[in-house]
Design an enzyme around this catalytic site. Structure first.
Site, mmCIF file in Angstrom:
data_model
loop_
_atom_site.group_PDB
_atom_site.id
_atom_site.type_symbol
_atom_site.label_atom_id
_atom_site.label_comp_id
_atom_site.label_asym_id
_atom_site.label_seq_id
_atom_site.Cartn_x
_atom_site.Cartn_y
_atom_site.Cartn_z
ATOM 1 N N ASP A 10 0.862 -1.188 0.000
ATOM 2 C CA ASP A 10 0.000 0.000 0.000
ATOM 3 C C ASP A 10 0.889 1.225 0.000
ATOM 4 O O ASP A 10 2.060 1.130 0.344
ATOM 5 C CB ASP A 10 -0.801 0.039 1.310
ATOM 6 C CG ASP A 10 -2.071 -0.769 1.189
ATOM 7 O OD1 ASP A 10 -2.298 -1.286 0.093
ATOM 8 O OD2 ASP A 10 -2.805 -0.887 2.174
ATOM 9 N N THR A 53 -0.342 4.580 1.427
ATOM 10 C CA THR A 53 -0.592 5.391 2.615
ATOM 11 C C THR A 53 -0.227 4.651 3.886
ATOM 12 O O THR A 53 -0.723 3.558 4.134
ATOM 13 C CB THR A 53 -2.079 5.794 2.656
ATOM 14 O OG1 THR A 53 -2.393 6.337 1.388
ATOM 15 C CG2 THR A 53 -2.329 6.811 3.726
ATOM 16 N N ASP A 62 -4.350 -2.609 5.024
ATOM 17 C CA ASP A 62 -4.849 -2.133 6.313
ATOM 18 C C ASP A 62 -6.369 -2.128 6.361
ATOM 19 O O ASP A 62 -6.962 -2.209 7.407
ATOM 20 C CB ASP A 62 -4.292 -0.735 6.630
ATOM 21 C CG ASP A 62 -4.545 0.238 5.492
ATOM 22 O OD1 ASP A 62 -5.251 -0.139 4.535
ATOM 23 O OD2 ASP A 62 -4.028 1.368 5.549
ATOM 24 N N ASP A 73 -9.057 -5.189 2.108
ATOM 25 C CA ASP A 73 -7.801 -5.859 1.717
ATOM 26 C C ASP A 73 -7.794 -7.328 2.123
ATOM 27 O O ASP A 73 -6.878 -8.062 1.764
ATOM 28 C CB ASP A 73 -6.586 -5.174 2.390
ATOM 29 C CG ASP A 73 -6.315 -3.811 1.781
ATOM 30 O OD1 ASP A 73 -6.580 -3.651 0.581
ATOM 31 O OD2 ASP A 73 -5.858 -2.917 2.504
#
Length: 1143
Positions: A471, A473, A792, A796
């Site tokens: 990811d 972020t 997160d 996901d």
């Protein structure tokens, strides 16, 4: 104690009587209420309590302020309604573990042989004919020696006892360790409740009935409750009902919230009505036998079917010591319905892969070694018996006399014992132990490197990783978002403007929209330390927007106080398909509604028909205006690596629209402003990514962000390097390239895309899952890919489950993501993944080192025992000596070689991948090379040793003759060679310096010295039981000198270039490409079964050892939010804490 509520309900309800004065309802009332669903439940609440507020009044709690948190009140609630805790099963006692260790078939065979040998040694035939029988092979034995015949049998039994105790002790200490870890995890699990009007986080176990809990997207509910207020709330109840559809919750239709279910969308508040054993999950666990032994018996007798259904349903609760696993071992393990059910479950759930890469290779190797060992031992026994029979009755023309029968049987038993010892030595039982120790050691150390390992095998799989899909972020960036640019009233501000520069009307609209249209749980709090940064709580993007409000010298809190959550008419919460959030308010004068929206700028701008100009007046916003804005405002922001968010509004006048028709609601918006949010790259990430690339691992970024933002961040991180032709795709484009006309994903198309793909932007969770699955299933390229994924969000989950290793974020991650993951990054930092790679490679290398050492010992011992037995009718290494070599060298060597600490050098080589063999050519060269040296030495000593040392020959000695110096020297030299070869085994890639870093591993040094000391004791004082006789100093020095020769020989072997030795084969391969197709056809059949069947034929139950690893590593197909390593502990405890046993 309060948490025994479910065990004795009648007594408990009496206890309720005393508290009736305190609360307006009993445990049973609430339990009955929580068993109802939807309309039935709404009706019951209305009839009995009036409404949810009525329940709150009876439970003496305020829906707004929550409980007071007064300890006396909390204690009262514990007594009346129980604690939020489900007691775990009792651990196995040490004696039970001993009994389980005794079940090993090889040990049983040895025990039987030893007992027969013991029994026969006490039988002495009458008359002088015994001489005739005794002279069959070798000379006559004297009376004293005949008396000592029992020693060998006794010594074997004694060895078996030691093995069993060591095994049981290992299991016991492991169970203790995992229990400790589990309780630590429980304490760390927190949930948000309101007490005294303050929103606080408390450990899950401290939640009481009457608490007001705040629930949000991604939470796993820790107790049962009834909804007080909710926004667009959808719950996944599949863990309890098996239904995969999400259930919409609302006050008027279905307000019942159940423990163990997941919040998939929306937010809200609930009043807790049942905890621990009284919650729905708790009730299921009581049925499953976690609540008490009686239920267990009932389950065993009549409820197998029900319990099986429940196994699928009951998922563990957040931070509660649930013990679901034991069911597997307790219910008639053979029951067919269980297997069918499990197969169904496997098809329904996306389960973890059945076996890790290492396990697959070890299984294959185990079967090969096991078969070879079995054949060798059978051949040894047959040859010995045939030789004896032919020599005795053919050559010597003896007759079989009745009184000689026991003596002949004694010979046969001796041959049988030799055969069994060959088998024992051939099979590396130390291997499971080495794997266990290596994994357990690594897991413990990885905790310090911010990796909380939930599935033990993930740690080793990570060493093989060839690709990481990360990811953006929070993993690559700091997840500390701030608004740095804005487009307000036709002006593009490169820094946050002063409030005076903005039209007051626009400012008012902006501040209101941001304050109201964001989760009320998102807040900016004052810094913990003076001079520190303000604390961001909740969604980080929303925190950035609230920070903008504060920067504009305004405050969001008074606006929220004026419009509390109860006054929000309708909320469309953010989810991955909407990529926006909207909140509807009813106008104060009742004339209509106003909706505030915010979301990704391209998506919201597409729905805007107007935009506010500098005067704060709406003007028409056409598609060409939008294109120009994208070109002049949004793309420049994105190219600076900013995430762009658009804030908009819409007024509804006249009749109330149909709020469920989202397409008509979210259109015709008026754009208020567009902001650019910066999320800086973590300073340590570029270096970590460079390390990955050096280590041969491809890092890909998969993000929901705009492609320009993603590209800018990827360049800053070093994922995209200037001058390289890598792909950056958006989700839409990615799907066009990989799907055919029917919209199905085609592997061939995907294989053209993924090797060059580095950034996937604006991707949905499905895209992420498709990419991960595609890379794992792909067979293009030299090696098959092993993929790690970070995630997160709740969405996901599928990708995390599909990946070989799923990393969830410990801080930003939702409970759902954590539950689907294998490793939790406690600091959310990409550099921790690099540490995991290092540890993973270290585990893999440790196993290889141990294998190299172990197989050398095995090859030599088997050949020596086999040829020795065939030529001299007696194994040069006696049964007890073999057991010592096998056990102590195995166990201690596994301890020594499995605890080598990792070094940065591990990151300088390419990953092994899925199909690289466990035993490389170099290792095979070392194994065979050292075996040659040891065999030459051993046979020279066996056939010419007596001349060299000037001692009596030990060959062809009678049945119970005393130990000879000759054979003692052979045994001693053999052990010395193993000791020095253990130092050679520290290096497996052909390095010259085998002593490199030896002092960094004190365990290794102490094991080698300890083994040496024990060997001295055995040789000098072992006497008859160990078939040893004391040696002189000269003889000792020669033994050590021959042992040191191993080190010199090792140097010679490493000088031979491996590529010249074309005849060397590799062993312990992974799954080959041809087998993938077969594997896909039989996906629901567990791979390990074939191996088990083969092994059953040979009764080589060392394989239990491997399964022991499997039990420990391959965790239950039931998810376990209960916390990271708990799952492993549950698996271990359940498999009777006997990790050597098949479940």
């Amino acid at each position: 104690m309060a948490n025994n509520t479910a065990d004795h309900l009648p007594g408990n309800s009496v206890a309720e009587g005393n508290h009736d004065g305190d609360f307006g309802c009993t445990v049973m009332d609430l339990r009955e209420l929580m068993e109802l669903r939807s309309a039935e439940a709404v009706g019951k609440i209305r009839d009995v309590h009036g409404d949810v507020q009525g329940i709150c009044r009876r439970l003496k709690t305020s829906p707004i302020e929550g409980l007071s948190g007064n300890p006396a009140d909390l204690e009262k609630r514990h007594t009346a309604f129980g604690k939020n805790f489900i007691p775990p099963k009792k651990p196995k006692t040490f004696l039970q573990l001993v009994w389980e260790a005794l079940q090993d078939v090889t040990l049983i065979i040895l025990e039987i042989a030893a007992i027969i040998s013991l029994g026969l040694s006490f039988y002495h035939p009458q008359g002088n004919d015994s001489n005739a029988c005794g002279q069959v092979v070798g000379g006559v034995e004297d009376e004293g020696e005949a008396q000592a015949g029992w020693i060998e049998g006794a010594a074997i039994l004694f060895s078996v006892i030691i093995v069993v105790l060591v095994t049981a002790f290992n299991d016991w200490s492991k169970e203790k360790q995992f229990r400790g870890l589990q309780s630590r995890i429980e304490q760390e699990q927190k949930f948000t409740v309101i007490r005294k009007g303050q929103v606080i986080q408390i450990p899950v176990a401290e939640i009481v009935v009457g608490d007001i809990a705040q629930i949000k997207y991604g939470d796993l509910l820790p107790a049962d409750g009834i909804l007080i207020q909710g926004n667009d709330l959808k719950i996944d109840e599949s863990s309890l009902t098996g239904e995969s559809d999400q259930v919409r919750k609302s006050l008027d239709k279905d307000p019942m919230l159940l423990s163990g279910t997941h919040v998939m969308e929306g937010s809200g508040r609930m009043v807790v009505t049942a905890v621990g054993l009284n919650s729905q999950t708790g009730i299921i666990f009581t049925l499953l036998g976690a609540g008490g032994e009686e239920e267990e018996k009932k389950v065993k007798k009549g409820k197998k079917q029900g319990a099986n259904e429940n196994r699928n349903k009951a998922k563990t609760q957040d931070g509660i010591a649930l013990e679901i696993q034991p069911l597997k071992s307790e219910e008639g393990a053979e029951s067919e319905e269980k297997e069918e059910k499990e197969k169904e479950i496997k098809k329904v759930n996306v389960t973890k892969k059945e076996k890790s890469v290492l396990q697959g290779k070890l299984t294959r190797l185990a079967v090969q070694i096991g078969k070879a060992g079995l054949i060798m031992s059978a051949v040894t026994v047959i040859i010995l018996i045939l030789y004896f029979v032919i020599y005795t009755f053919g050559v010597n023309k003896q007759e079989w006399k009745a009184e000689c029968t026991p003596i002949y049987i004694q010979y046969f038993v001796k041959f049988f014992i030799i055969g069994v010892t060959v088998l024992v030595v051939a099979v590396p039982e130390g291997l499971p132990l080495a794997v266990t120790i290596s994994l357990a050691y690594s897991v413990k150390k990885m905790m310090k490197d911010n990796n909380l390992v939930r599935h033990l095998d993930a740690c080793e799989t990570m060493g093989n990783a060839t690709a990481i899909c990360s990811d953006k972020t929070g993993t690559l960036t700091m997840n500390r978002m701030t608004v740095v640019q804005a487009y307000i009233g036709d002006t593009h501000y490169k820094t946050v403007p002063e409030p005076e520069a903005i039209n007051p009307e626009i400012l008012e609209l902006m501040v209101n929209s941001i304050s109201i249209n964001s989760a009320y749980t998102t807040k900016i709090l004052s810094p913990e330390k003076e001079g520190g940064l303000p604390r961001h709580v909740g969604n980080k993007t929303e925190c950035a927007l609230l920070g903008l409000v504060l920067d504009l010298k305004r405050d969001y809190q008074p606006i929220r106080d004026e419009v509390p959550e109860e006054k929000l008419y309708k909320v469309y919460t953010f989810n991955s398909s909407r990529k926006s959030m909207s909140t509807v308010l009813k106008n104060a004068d009742g004339s209509g509604f106003r909706m505030y929206s915010k979301g990704a700028s391209e998506i919201i701008l597409r729905k805007c028909s107007h935009i506010l100009d500098a005067a704060g007046q709406p003007r028409v916003f056409k598609p060409k205006d939008r294109d120009e804005m994208v070109r002049k405002v949004i793309e420049p922001m994105a190219c600076d690596g900013l995430r762009t968010i658009c804030v908009a509004k819409r007024d509804f006048i006249g009749d109330e629209p149909n709020w469920d028709n989202e397409a008509d609601i979210l259109t015709d918006l008026t754009c208020i402003c567009v902001v650019g949010i910066e999320d800086p790259v973590r300073p340590e990430v570029p270096e970590a990514i460079a390390k990955c690339q050096r280590a041969g691992i491809t890092v890909r970024m998969v993000t929901g962000d705009n492609i320009n933002t993603a590209r800018a961040i990827a360049t800053k991180c070093g994922i995209l390097l200037p001058g390289e032709d890598f792909l950056c795709l958006e989700g839409k484009e990615f799907n066009q390239q990989i799907r055919n006309d029917k919209g199905e994903v085609e592997q061939e198309r995907l294989d053209k895309v993924w090797p060059k793909l580095r950034v996937l932007a604006r991707s949905s969770p499905t895209d992420k899952h498709t990419l991960v699955k595609g890379i794992i299933d792909s067979t293009v390229g030299e090696t098959r890919q092993v993929v790690a994924v970070t995630g997160d969000g709740t969405n996901d989950g599928p990708a995390l489950k599909k990946a070989d290793v799923g990393f969830a974020m410990g801080i930003a991650g939702t409970d759902v993501a954590k539950e689907a993951s294998d490793i939790i990054l406690t600091d959310d930092n990409f550099t921790s993944i690099v540490k995991a790679v290092m540890w993973g490679r270290n585990v893999y290398d440790s196993i290889s080192k141990f294998l190299q050492f172990q197989l050398t010992v095995n090859v030599v011992a088997v050949i020596v025992a086999f040829t020795g037995a065939c030529i001299t009718q007696d194994s040069p290494l006696k049964a007890v000596q073999m057991l010592w070599v096998n056990l102590i060298m195995d166990t201690l060597a596994s301890l020594a070689l499995a605890t080598e600490p990792p070094t940065e050098a591990l990151l300088l080589r390419k990953p092994y991948g899925r199909d690289k063999p466990l035993i490389s050519r170099t290792m095979m060269k070392n194994i065979l090379g050292h075996a040659v040296y040891q065999l030459v030495v051993t046979f020279t000593l066996l056939f010419a040793g007596e001349k060299f040392f000037n001692i009596d020959s030990g060959r062809n000695s009678p049945l119970h003759s005393p130990p000879s110096e000759h054979y003692t020297i052979i045994f001693n030299v053999f052990v010395m060679m193993q000791l020095f070869n253990e130092i050679n085994a520290r290096k497996i890639h052909g390095e010259r310096n085998v002593f490199d870093g030896i002092y960094r591993n004190p365990i290794f040094c102490s094991v080698v010295l300890g083994t040496f000391a024990l060997q001295i004791i055995i040789v000098q004082f072992g006497g008859k039981p160990f078939s040893c006789t004391a040696l002189t100093l000269d003889q000792w020095l020669w033994c050590i000198f021959i042992g040191v020769g191993e080190l010199l020989w090792g140097q010679f072997i490493s000088a031979i270039p491996t590529h010249r030795l074309k005849f060397l084969k590799e062993a312990g391969h992974g799954i080959t490409k041809e087998e993938i197709q077969q594997e896909e056809q039989t996906e629901d059949v567990d791979e390990i079964d074939h191996a088990e069947m083969e092994l059953r034929r040979g009764q080589i139950l060392w394989f239990r050892g491997l399964n022991r690893i499997q039990t420990q590593v391959g965790c239950s197909s039931l998810g376990n939010p209960c916390g990271p390593l708990f799952e492993v502990s549950a698996a271990i405890l359940s498999s009777s804490a006997s990790l050597w046993e098949l479940p």
